[in-house]
Design a protein around this motif. Structure first.
Motif, PDB file in Angstrom:
ATOM      1  N   LEU A  21       0.832  -1.196   0.000  1.00  0.00           N
ATOM      2  CA  LEU A  21       0.000   0.000   0.000  1.00  0.00           C
ATOM      3  C   LEU A  21       0.872   1.253   0.000  1.00  0.00           C
ATOM      4  N   LEU A  22       1.946   1.232   0.765  1.00  0.00           N
ATOM      5  CA  LEU A  22       2.892   2.354   0.750  1.00  0.00           C
ATOM      6  C   LEU A  22       3.464   2.536  -0.649  1.00  0.00           C
ATOM      7  N   ARG A  24       2.082   1.831  -3.443  1.00  0.00           N
ATOM      8  CA  ARG A  24       1.052   2.374  -4.335  1.00  0.00           C
ATOM      9  C   ARG A  24       0.924   3.892  -4.214  1.00  0.00           C
ATOM     10  N   VAL A  25       1.267   4.420  -3.048  1.00  0.00           N
ATOM     11  CA  VAL A  25       1.196   5.882  -2.881  1.00  0.00           C
ATOM     12  C   VAL A  25       2.563   6.526  -3.102  1.00  0.00           C
ATOM     13  N   GLY A  26       3.543   5.719  -3.545  1.00  0.00           N
ATOM     14  CA  GLY A  26       4.848   6.269  -3.902  1.00  0.00           C
ATOM     15  C   GLY A  26       5.816   6.431  -2.757  1.00  0.00           C
ATOM     16  N   LEU A 207      -1.488  13.368   0.839  1.00  0.00           N
ATOM     17  CA  LEU A 207      -1.115  12.026   1.277  1.00  0.00           C
ATOM     18  C   LEU A 207      -2.346  11.208   1.645  1.00  0.00           C
ATOM     19  N   GLU A 209      -5.363  11.659   0.551  1.00  0.00           N
ATOM     20  CA  GLU A 209      -6.103  11.368  -0.671  1.00  0.00           C
ATOM     21  C   GLU A 209      -5.419  10.265  -1.477  1.00  0.00           C
ATOM     22  N   ALA A 210      -4.089  10.241  -1.452  1.00  0.00           N
ATOM     23  CA  ALA A 210      -3.346   9.198  -2.167  1.00  0.00           C
ATOM     24  C   ALA A 210      -3.653   7.815  -1.587  1.00  0.00           C
ATOM     25  N   PHE A 211      -3.746   7.735  -0.272  1.00  0.00           N
ATOM     26  CA  PHE A 211      -4.089   6.456   0.357  1.00  0.00           C
ATOM     27  C   PHE A 211      -5.528   6.067   0.031  1.00  0.00           C
ATOM     28  N   ARG A 212      -6.421   7.046   0.029  1.00  0.00           N
ATOM     29  CA  ARG A 212      -7.817   6.762  -0.310  1.00  0.00           C
ATOM     30  C   ARG A 212      -7.920   6.196  -1.731  1.00  0.00           C
ATOM     31  N   GLU A 213      -7.175   6.790  -2.646  1.00  0.00           N
ATOM     32  CA  GLU A 213      -7.191   6.323  -4.033  1.00  0.00           C
ATOM     33  C   GLU A 213      -6.521   4.952  -4.169  1.00  0.00           C
ATOM     34  N   ALA A 214      -5.453   4.731  -3.415  1.00  0.00           N
ATOM     35  CA  ALA A 214      -4.745   3.449  -3.468  1.00  0.00           C
ATOM     36  C   ALA A 214      -5.638   2.316  -2.985  1.00  0.00           C
TER      37      ALA A 214
END
Length: 221
Positions: A21-22, A24-26, A207, A209-214
């Motif tokens: 998951l990390l 996926r958010v880069g 950040l 939002e990136a986790f939400r999208e991932a």
């Protein structure tokens, strides 16, 4: 970096599922992060503005609540136990699934009905959550706080029952215990320090939002 965002990651069961998951958010930890023999607790990432700390699951919530870390990943069991007002949990990460359950010796369970309980003595590392659960049912709970090896407590007479996390149920079975009641379903959450989320919104909101999208992309895959 003095203004580096510190991300608290739990040791143990959630860590393996959290790493993809990390990615996926880069966010990619330095190689030492995956070294089980390393005694280091703080690690760099491919993003200079983000650093990682690897601590016990219960301590993730404390580090983030007190602002020593700005972000974290922790099970909802920990959030329910501590109920820190300083924490904001905006994303269910859909990992670390298990349940918090009441268990007792198999022989006891054969003639036991949880609906008839009025008083229980329970070994658990979740005394606050356990008391609230039983109080809601009108049951008085005497909690013995343990940090591990819960399953041995009934065998040695420390308590008649335990409240602990259950995944496959194998550990319970190997120690002669069976689940008799589910306290809560558990999954891992992204947590944020509320003050940091307000004062550093330009850094923190993307950040989150990136986790939400991932998570959304992982579910759709």
């Amino acid at each position: 970096m003095a203004d580096q965002i510190i991300f608290a990651i739990p040791k143990g069961r959630i860590l393996e599922e959290a790493l993809p998951l990390l990615a996926r958010v880069g966010i990619e930890p330095e190689p030492a992060f995956s070294d089980e023999g390393s005694r280091a607790l703080r690690f760099a990432t491919n993003r200079p503005e983000i650093g990682l700390i690897r601590v016990r699951a219960f301590d993730v919530a404390t580090f983030v609540a007190h602002g020593a870390a700005q972000l974290g990943i922790v099970g909802s069991d920990v959030l329910m136990e501590f109920d820190y007002s300083e924490l904001y949990a905006p994303v269910d990460l859909d990992i670390g699934h298990c349940r918090l359950s009441v268990a007792e010796p198999a022989a006891m369970a054969e003639g036991d009905d949880p609906r008839e309980w009025s008083h229980v003595r329970v070994a658990t590392k979740y005394p606050n959550l356990t008391r609230r659960h039983f109080e809601a049912r009108g049951v008085q709970a005497e909690c013995v706080k343990l940090n591990g090896a819960m399953e041995i407590a009934p065998v040695l007479g420390l308590s008649s029952r335990i409240v602990d996390l259950v995944s496959s149920g194998r550990t319970l079975k190997e120690n002669g215990l069976v689940e008799v009641e589910t306290v809560a379903s558990v999954s891992a959450r992204l947590i944020v320090n509320r003050a940091a989320f307000k004062t550093r919104a330009a850094d923190m909101a993307p950040l989150v939002e990136a986790f939400r999208e991932a998570v959304g992309g992982r579910r759709a895959a």
